[in-house]
Design a protein around this motif. Structure first.
Motif, PDB file in Angstrom:
ATOM      1  N   PRO A  38       0.827  -1.212   0.000  1.00 31.17           N
ATOM      2  CA  PRO A  38       0.000   0.000   0.000  1.00 31.17           C
ATOM      3  C   PRO A  38       0.858   1.259   0.000  1.00 31.17           C
ATOM      4  N   ASP A  39       0.245   2.374  -0.383  1.00 29.05           N
ATOM      5  CA  ASP A  39       0.829   3.692  -0.157  1.00 29.05           C
ATOM      6  C   ASP A  39       0.364   4.095   1.239  1.00 29.05           C
ATOM      7  N   PHE A  40       1.308   4.194   2.184  1.00 25.05           N
ATOM      8  CA  PHE A  40       0.906   4.409   3.566  1.00 25.05           C
ATOM      9  C   PHE A  40       0.504   5.848   3.867  1.00 25.05           C
ATOM     10  N   ILE A  41       0.844   6.751   2.941  1.00 26.82           N
ATOM     11  CA  ILE A  41       0.651   8.172   3.235  1.00 26.82           C
ATOM     12  C   ILE A  41      -0.788   8.529   3.663  1.00 26.82           C
ATOM     13  N   PRO A  42      -1.810   8.120   2.885  1.00 27.45           N
ATOM     14  CA  PRO A  42      -3.160   8.514   3.309  1.00 27.45           C
ATOM     15  C   PRO A  42      -3.517   7.994   4.698  1.00 27.45           C
ATOM     16  N   PHE A  43      -3.043   6.799   5.022  1.00 26.42           N
ATOM     17  CA  PHE A  43      -3.385   6.222   6.319  1.00 26.42           C
ATOM     18  C   PHE A  43      -2.672   6.959   7.448  1.00 26.42           C
ATOM     19  N   MET A  44      -1.410   7.292   7.204  1.00 29.65           N
ATOM     20  CA  MET A  44      -0.659   8.009   8.237  1.00 29.65           C
ATOM     21  C   MET A  44      -1.177   9.442   8.384  1.00 29.65           C
ATOM     22  N   GLN A  45      -1.638  10.004   7.258  1.00 29.80           N
ATOM     23  CA  GLN A  45      -2.220  11.347   7.323  1.00 29.80           C
ATOM     24  C   GLN A  45      -3.458  11.317   8.225  1.00 29.80           C
ATOM     25  N   ARG A  46      -4.256  10.285   8.025  1.00 30.83           N
ATOM     26  CA  ARG A  46      -5.463  10.118   8.820  1.00 30.83           C
ATOM     27  C   ARG A  46      -5.098   9.987  10.299  1.00 30.83           C
ATOM     28  N   ALA A  47      -4.046   9.213  10.550  1.00 23.80           N
ATOM     29  CA  ALA A  47      -3.593   9.048  11.927  1.00 23.80           C
ATOM     30  C   ALA A  47      -3.162  10.393  12.497  1.00 23.80           C
ATOM     31  N   LYS A  48      -2.415  11.137  11.699  1.00 23.31           N
ATOM     32  CA  LYS A  48      -1.914  12.428  12.181  1.00 23.31           C
ATOM     33  C   LYS A  48      -3.067  13.370  12.494  1.00 23.31           C
ATOM     34  N   ASP A  49      -4.076  13.383  11.591  1.00 23.78           N
ATOM     35  CA  ASP A  49      -5.190  14.298  11.773  1.00 23.78           C
ATOM     36  C   ASP A  49      -6.033  13.957  13.006  1.00 23.78           C
ATOM     37  N   ALA A  50      -5.914  12.717  13.495  1.00 21.47           N
ATOM     38  CA  ALA A  50      -6.667  12.348  14.703  1.00 21.47           C
ATOM     39  C   ALA A  50      -5.971  12.848  15.971  1.00 21.47           C
ATOM     40  N   LYS A  51      -4.784  13.432  15.800  1.00 21.14           N
ATOM     41  CA  LYS A  51      -4.014  14.014  16.912  1.00 21.14           C
ATOM     42  C   LYS A  51      -3.839  13.084  18.116  1.00 21.14           C
ATOM     43  N   PRO A  52      -3.248  11.929  17.890  1.00 13.78           N
ATOM     44  CA  PRO A  52      -3.008  11.026  19.026  1.00 13.78           C
ATOM     45  C   PRO A  52      -1.667  11.350  19.689  1.00 13.78           C
TER      46      PRO A  52
END
Lengths: 291, 396, 249, 333
Positions: free
Chosen positions: B202-216
């Motif tokens: 997979p291209d991990f970027i969209p998933f990691m972006q989503r993770a980042k936007d959730a501010k964990p």
């Protein structure tokens, strides 16, 4: 609200970068299919070759990144001319089934050759330092390389459109797509035209594959794995068109990213459903001429 | 008429040549792993370990007993291929042991076969908890994801409050997600979001972006090691999650030892739970590494798959020794149930007689730069970790 | 005499281009009617609208008094409308008799039967053979169509259509591609067609048209210019004007 | 020999057409260790036969038949693993019914189109099924595949065993039945009309043939055959994985079919047999060269021998016959 906007910006940004790659890879397929009526399923092979050339040029030959991109384009274009003359040209008048099987055969060959030379692992791209890290804009960080992809893609698209609209070569291509017999009768050398267009389209695919090696991993099963996306771009955009695939590629790039972002549990399901509905509604695609 | 006879003879010849079975004193080990496809590096790590063990320990076999390795390639996570290979190894090659298997789905698919054929099956990687419960002939020398992800969750809960989970969308991913969540939430943490990512390329970027936007505070991840770990590290780095103060935690797969040199600085500070790191400071590990470098060159790096395969071979050799080369399936399992090795490269290990699953130390490691090289440095030890899934669910 | 095929104010436009402009046309039962006109006059478009391959932009089509404007090709065929193609449109991989038998079977409504074998329908084969014999093709029945001489392929083209037992037959340039010294064979076949069939022929070969047709319609720029007997047409000065140059190119 | 529905050719089953069945039975006794490979070959023959019906006879170029193969496989698997229906006949029936439904529904939508659009639509439908199977983890097992499939003894008598004896017989018998039905269909007026449509769909429409309906019928029938093949695969493997739905496996099947010869029934037999035995023997030792060889072979067949292996046999036979035609009587048409 703030968060929604933030996600919208992310999705639009990453989707556009992905869409640009899809477009650069697929536009050649659209033109060659429209021009020559050739069902070339092996188009992804050229993109993969571009990706491998990029990594080889950078890692083994020590070529800097920008030059490696040029090398990918040129070598893939040259290689495709050989293939076109030796093999493709024999099948222009053959049936669709023969073309489909022939190009599947090419995929098998390319996959095996890639594996023999490079092994099965995904090829890492070692970007130069200036392409790494983030680029800040309006208080948000964007990965630098993807910003570059979008800008580069936009420049390329403008050049391409300008070329096809304004140059003699472009006029000949457009004439031949519209009506091949007519073009032939007014003295256009269609054989040369096919060859040149094929080379350009394949070269662009090679460039797209190289440019997108970070996003669409370069590994031997590449031509099989991503074929459906390249074909969707062409089918949805409409054969023989330059603008159609651009719109389609952007829409698909953004929609795909949006799906991954918001509804990853659906995967690419929604994209496929949308494609089917669209093709049932307009069998020749968004910008294709309806039969 | 003539041609029919010829045909019969031909068929008979083919059959008899192909049916040549093992001679009495050869113990055949059917070994299934992944040598082709995007995950081909995994198979190589495993086979190198197996061959290294065989080379170094030939003298530990009873006199006159030979071990033959019959290796097969499943080409990646293809359970039906794996099952088909296992069936052929059992029926055609008459193997005494089945071993290897990278992928949990393949191991699951193979389980009913080894039950029916009574062939001891030594799982050398696949880490889905459920596997050992599927057949009394399965013994595991690798790990389970619960073993690593649950303590990781407990550890993280002591320091962080908000976690985002990103795992590969298949059984081991689901296992590690559940295990981390249990450890983290029981410890008082909160899961702020989760995503399951495609298993291959997979291209991990969209998933990691989503993770980042959730501010964990932290992102917990499991992906099948190898090149993918570099990819996800790159995505984590490119999107500036570390800069935004997000910590990357996971099972050891996201910082596989052999990929560390390709990752740049991105994994610095990542905290992972795992049972093996080449940086482990034990004499057995040092000896293992030395032997490895001698055999495969100084640049070659073994990883957790190698160690599990190495230990798995030790278990098999133990069983062969104790039965003097005459392999009885049930007796083999009885022997393996009580297998112990206090000096594995990863520390003391044992097979749990109750579950036939492995008991071993789990290490909490932090990725640091040691002498200019990236390394997973062990900072805490959880001794004698079992498969917590079986512990919590009372499974055997 | 009764009208078997009629169009009222039939129009077809492709964008700004009008290829059929309010065509009113009548074909009598048993007629031998020719439709002529210069290249691009819209003859083939007109035929395609009659058969249902193209949908008209406006106007109506009546077959035997029934409005068939919206019916499918298949429905029109079932109501007795047959056509041949300007460029051979045959089943190249099949034998000559099978080419015709397919059409016979479809007419008899058993072309879609699934279980009994095709060759057990002896009546279908016999009818196809009889038809081939009537066109002088009996010898060639088992030949693979692709290996048949071109002129004979033109006859198979007609045979397939006749197998449909049409009331109305649209012949789209039946002699196209046949050397002029051999067109007489085509003409012989046409002359021998059953008298009750109403025939509309589109043809460039004016000799053939004038020898065969009892009535002629001239189409120019998608509109009817003139209709009359061959004598009337030959005498009309406008025809010469339209055709000047056309016949010499 | 090409097998086409014809109004003037006898549909009698020739002597040589019994050969595959003879071989099939002989293999059971002579190659007991190869029965699971044998069963797999039989399954793929059936799958190839179903594809031959649409691609070879009806001339529908589809890349998406894996949708039906996969649906049949998953239907049987889900029925067993999730619903608890273990009777093999019942599983087969449900697989056939679901494939008939999907075939009719999708066929009705997509068979109006041609060329790239049709190719794309078939591909997209298969891709959707793949994506559903991948994501509906709780029903299909997702990327892990569907395990825990049990198949009850056939008629309560024959248990599916480790050596694949029962599976082999089951596959052989089912293939025989499907072959017999397919052969009858091909020799029927319907089959003849399919060839007519393949050769010239415009003309078929102009002689009043309900072309779309015929294609839809052929497509649906073929979907059902593929579903049977899929269900058989599940029952012999007692496992279903995502790759039954993958584009690669659809492509691989086309390779087998073209290798044997398209549009001639027995191409679907010869192709998988040659391909899978070669794969069994060669692919393990030379995985890279294997797919290279397949690719080269495919390109060569398309360029030089469009009829596949059987086409080559035809040429050789025709050549030999021509040599003695002064003595031989009438030549078969």
């Amino acid at each position: 609200m703030q968060e929604l906007i933030a996600s919208l910006v992310s999705v639009a940004f990453h989707g556009t970068a992905y869409g640009m790659i899809l477009y650069v890879i697929s536009v050649g397929l659209s033109v060659t299919m429209g021009l020559m009526g050739f069902a070339n399923l092996a188009h992804g092979v050229f993109a993969m070759a571009g990706g491998y050339l990029l990594t080889t040029a950078m890692d083994s030959w020590g070529v800097p990144f920008p030059l490696a991109l040029v090398i990918s384009f040129v070598l893939v274009a040259l290689g495709s001319v050989v293939l076109e003359r030796l093999l493709y040209a024999r099948l222009y008048s053959a049936g669709e089934l023969a073309q489909v099987l022939f190009t599947i055969g090419l995929i098998f060959i390319a996959t095996a050759v890639a594996r023999l030379i490079y092994g099965t692992l995904q090829q890492p791209v070692h970007l130069p330092e200036y392409m790494k890290g983030q680029f800040s804009l309006l208080g948000r960080d964007f990965p630098t390389y993807r910003v570059f992809i979008i800008l580069f893609g936009a420049a390329l698209v403008s050049a391409l459109w300008f070329g096809v609209e304004r140059t003699r070569f472009g006029a000949m291509v457009r004439a031949a797509v519209d009506n091949r017999a007519m073009a032939q009768s007014v003295g256009i050398d269609t054989q040369m035209l096919f060859m040149a267009t094929f080379a350009l389209g394949s070269g662009l695919a090679g460039l797209g594959g190289a440019l997108g090696a970070e996003i669409i991993a370069i590994q031997p099963s590449y031509p099989f794995e991503h074929l459906i996306y390249f074909l969707i771009v062409v089918a949805v955009g409409g054969l023989g068109s330059l603008r159609g695939p651009f719109v389609a590629a952007l829409v698909i790039g953004i929609a795909d990213t949006a799906c991954k972002y918001w509804v990853p549990e659906f995967g690419a399901f929604l994209i496929y459903v949308a494609t089917i509905l669209l093709l049932l509604w307009r069998p020749a695609g968004l910008f294709g001429r309806q039969a | 008429m003539k041609s029919r006879t010829a045909f019969k003879i031909g068929l008979g010849l083919v059959a008899s040549v192909l049916a040549m079975s093992a001679t009495a004193q050869t113990v055949k080990i059917g070994f299934i792993s992944t040598y082709s496809g995007p995950m081909a590096s995994l198979g190589e790590e495993m086979e190198r370990a197996v061959k290294l063990y065989m080379k170094l320990n030939g003298d530990k076999l009873p006199a006159g007993v030979k071990v033959e390795l019959v290796a097969r390639d499943d080409g990646g996570p293809n359970p039906d291929k794996g099952k088909q290979l296992a069936q052929e190894l059992i029926v055609r090659d008459h193997v005494n042991f089945l071993a290897g298997v990278v992928w949990t789905p393949s191991a699951i698919a193979i389980a009913p076969l080894v039950t029916e054929a009574k062939v001891p099956f030594i799982v050398m990687n696949a880490g889905g908890s459920v596997i050992t419960t599927l057949s009394p002939y399965i013994v595991r020398t690798s790990f389970t994801l619960w073993q690593a992800a649950y303590p990781m969750g407990q550890w993280a809960a002591k320091k962080y409050k908000r976690a985002y989970i990103a795992v590969s969308d298949f059984a081991p991913g689901h296992d590690s997600e559940a295990a981390f969540e249990k450890g983290f939430v029981t410890g008082g943490g909160e899961i702020v979001g989760r995503v399951r990512m495609p298993v291959s390329n997979p291209d991990f970027i969209p998933f990691m972006q989503r993770a980042k936007d959730a501010k964990p505070d932290i992102v917990f991840s499991f992906i099948p090691g190898g090149v993918q770990s570099t990819q996800i590290m790159k995505a984590f780095g490119d999107l500036g999650l570390a800069k935004a103060g997000v910590k990357f935690v996971g099972t050891g797969d996201i910082v596989s030892d052999e990929e560390l040199p390709n990752m740049g600085d991105a994994p610095l500070g990542a905290v992972t739970a795992h049972h093996y790191s080449t940086a482990g400071d034990r004499p057995a590990n040092k000896a293992f590494l030395a032997a490895w470098h001698k055999e495969y060159g100084a640049k070659a790096t073994p990883n957790f798959l190698s160690v599990a395969s190495y230990d798995g071979m030790d278990a098999i050799y133990t069983a062969i020794r104790e039965q003097n080369g005459k392999i009885d399936p049930d007796q083999t399992i009885a022997i393996l149930k009580n297998y112990k090795n206090p000096n594995s490269p990863r520390g003391p290990i044992a097979i749990d007689p109750e579950t036939r699953d492995i008991i071993q130390n789990e290490y909490i490691r932090e990725t640091r730069r040691v002498n200019g090289e990236m390394a997973n440095v062990e900072i805490e030890t959880i001794p004698d970790a079992k498969d917590y899934w079986k512990v919590f669910n009372g499974k055997k | 005499m009764s009208v078997v095929l009629e169009t009222r104010s039939l129009c077809k436009r492709f964008g700004a281009l009008t290829v059929a402009d309010h065509i009113d046309f009548q074909l009598q039962a048993g007629a031998r009617h020719a439709l002529i006109g210069p290249n691009g006059a819209g003859k083939t478009t007109f035929v395609n609208m009659l058969t249902g391959r193209l949908a008209p932009t406006s106007g109506r089509i009546f077959l035997g008094g029934e409005d068939v404007s919206t019916l499918s090709q298949r429905e029109r065929v079932r109501r007795g409308l047959g056509r041949t193609f300007q460029i051979n449109s045959l089943f190249r991989g099949l034998s000559v008799v099978d080419n015709v038998a397919l059409a016979v079977a479809e007419r008899r409504g058993m072309g879609g039967r699934l279980f009994r074998s095709a060759s057990s329908y002896a009546d279908v084969r016999d009818e196809a053979m009889a038809l081939l014999a009537s066109l002088g093709l009996a010898e060639d029945a088992q030949v693979n169509l692709a290996n048949l001489a071109y002129g004979k392929q033109r006859l198979v083209e007609i045979a397939i259509t006749l197998a449909m037992k049409p009331r109305v037959l649209l012949l789209d340039e039946p002699a196209a591609g046949v050397p002029s010294i051999e067109t007489h064979r085509i003409l012989d076949v046409l002359d021998a067609l059953p008298a009750e069939i109403g025939i509309l022929i589109i043809e460039h070969d004016m000799d053939l048209v004038f020898r065969f047709a009892k009535r002629i319609t001239i189409l120019v720029n998608g509109a009817t210019l003139l209709e009359g007997t061959p004598e009337e047409i030959a005498a009309d000065p406008r025809v010469r004007e339209v055709y000047l140059g056309e016949r010499h190119d | 020999m090409r097998h086409n529905g014809s109004y003037s050719a006898s549909p009698r089953i020739g002597l040589i057409e019994w050969l595959p069945w003879l071989l099939g039975v002989a293999a059971f006794f002579y190659l007991p260790e190869y029965l699971s490979l044998g069963a797999r070959i039989l399954v793929y023959i059936l799958y190839a036969l179903s594809v031959d019906l649409v691609v070879g006879y009806a001339g529908i170029v589809t890349l998406g038949h894996s949708a039906f193969f996969g649906l049949g496989a998953y239907a049987a698997g889900i029925l067993s693993a999730k619903v608890g229906v273990t009777d093999p006949m019942l599983q087969m029936l449900v697989a056939i019914a679901s494939c008939a439904l999907l075939g009719a529904a999708t066929g009705a939508l997509i068979l109006r189109t041609r060329g790239l659009t049709l190719l794309m639509l078939t591909l997209a439908i298969a891709a959707i099924l793949l994506e559903v199977a991948n994501k509906a983890t709780s029903i299909t097992g997702g990327a892990d595949g569907l395990s825990g499939i049990t198949v009850a003894p056939i008629f309560g008598l024959f248990r599916f065993d480790l050596f694949g004896k029962t599976a082999y017989w089951m596959c052989l018998v089912v293939l025989f039945i499907c072959w017999w039905i397919t052969r009858r269909i091909i020799y029927s007026p319907f089959g003849a009309s399919l060839v007519g449509i393949r050769e010239n769909h415009v003309r078929m429409a102009s002689i009043g043939s309900p072309v779309s309906m015929r294609l839809l019928t052929a497509y649906t029938l073929s979907a059902m055959l593929a579903g049977v093949a899929g269900a058989l695969l599940t029952q012999t493997n007692q496992f279903v994985g995502l790759n039954v739905l993958s584009f690669e496996s659809a492509g691989e099947l086309l390779v087998m079919l073209i290798l044997g010869g398209v549009g001639r029934i027995y191409g679907a037999f010869v192709g998988p047999i040659v391909y899978m035995i070669a794969q069994d023997q060669l692919a393990k030792q030379f995985p890279e060269y294997w797919s290279l060889g397949i690719g080269v072979l495919l390109v060569a067949i398309v360029l030089f021998a469009r009829g596949g292996l059987l086409g080559i046999v035809d040429l050789v036979v025709a050549h030999a016959k021509r040599g003695k035609s002064a003595f031989a009587g009438k030549e078969a048409p």
